[in-house]
Enzyme design. Structure first.
Site: not given
Ligand code: ARG
Length: 272
Positions: A82, A135, A232-233
């Protein structure tokens, strides 16, 4: 309601996600709460953590950081699929002219380490943007990083995946759940949770369901420590091996809403 919010959180990063995060985080997270509830870490202690960056798209103040990644071979970096979506990059990855991986640097504004350009991107063809299943993406670097930066990947069935195992998540993401992005690398200690915990938290129906075949659940049973937007990632490491990539969650650091990670052993192809 949570469904659309969760989707918004997973679909967008950086400033976009910061705004969404505020809406989703009804309960404020603890003040010292990577990464929420974390602590600063030296890059020598976690040389496999890298930042994905585009200053053109995300601005120069934090060196253009917008996601995390992890070095699994000298020229291979794993990240979340993503992170490479059109909503994040505004186009295809190869159209982002200054897209680089920053390695060997904890302080984003510092000069340490190196910035490496990307020669190829592979997005898991089974990645489903609506459910976030699968993902994972692989970046191929134009020039190799030192072998000492590489972390091993825990194979399926490894003890590192056992519920209750201590795990560390790393990133430059939001430290508060309110859009306060870290400028130096942080880590938070969480634990691998039983799939049942995430199945309970994310049953689907309204929102996106947790899927134990492609996802991994980790968090702090007391709440407070978690990954957050911008992480993320980035890697989740247990017993010295990579087990997960930060993928999604509802809010940040809430005991009842654990972090959801890409189950690397299940999604990483043997050849990429
Ligand atoms: N989707 C988020 C990002 O793009 C990561 C979110 C992780 N959230 C969590 N509560 N662990 O950075």
């Amino acid at each position: 309601m949570r469904g659309s919010l969760t989707r918004a959180l997973t679909g967008a990063l950086g400033l976009i996600a910061a705004a969404a995060g505020q809406v989703a985080t009804a309960v404020p997270v603890a003040a010292d709460s990577v990464v929420v509830g974390g602590r600063q870490v030296q890059i020598s202690d976690a040389p496999w953590v890298v930042a994905l960056s585009s200053r053109d798209r995300f601005g120069g103040t934090r060196a253009g950081q917008f996601c995390g990644g992890v070095v699994v071979a000298p020229t291979k970096v794993l990240t979340a699929a993503h992170c490479l979506g059109r909503e994040v990059l505004g186009g295809e990855p190869w159209e982002v002219r200054d897209f680089v991986v920053i390695a060997g640097r904890a302080a984003l504004r510092g000069q340490g380490g190196q910035e490496v350009r990307i020669s190829d991107t592979w997005v898991n063809p089974d990645y489903d943007p609506t459910t976030n299943s699968g993902d994972l993406a692989v970046l191929t670097l134009r020039s190799p990083l030192p072998q000492s930066y590489v972390i091993g990947v825990a194979p399926a069935g490894d003890a590192a995946y056992a519920p209750g195992t201590a795990a560390d998540v790393y990133g430059w993401g939001d430290t508060t759940g309110n859009g306060t992005y870290a400028s130096t690398l942080r880590t938070a200690r969480v634990q691998v949770l039983p799939d049942s915990a995430c199945e309970r938290a994310y049953p689907g129906g309204f929102g996106v369901p947790y899927r134990s075949d492609t996802m991994l659940c980790a968090g702090d049973p007391q709440g407070g420590r978690d990954a957050c937007q911008g992480d993320s990632g980035g890697p989740l490491v247990a017993k010295g091996l990579l087990v997960g990539l930060v993928s999604w969650g509802s809010g940040c650091g809430q005991a009842e809403n654990p972090g959801v990670y890409t189950r690397v052993s299940a999604v990483l192809p043997t050849r990429f």
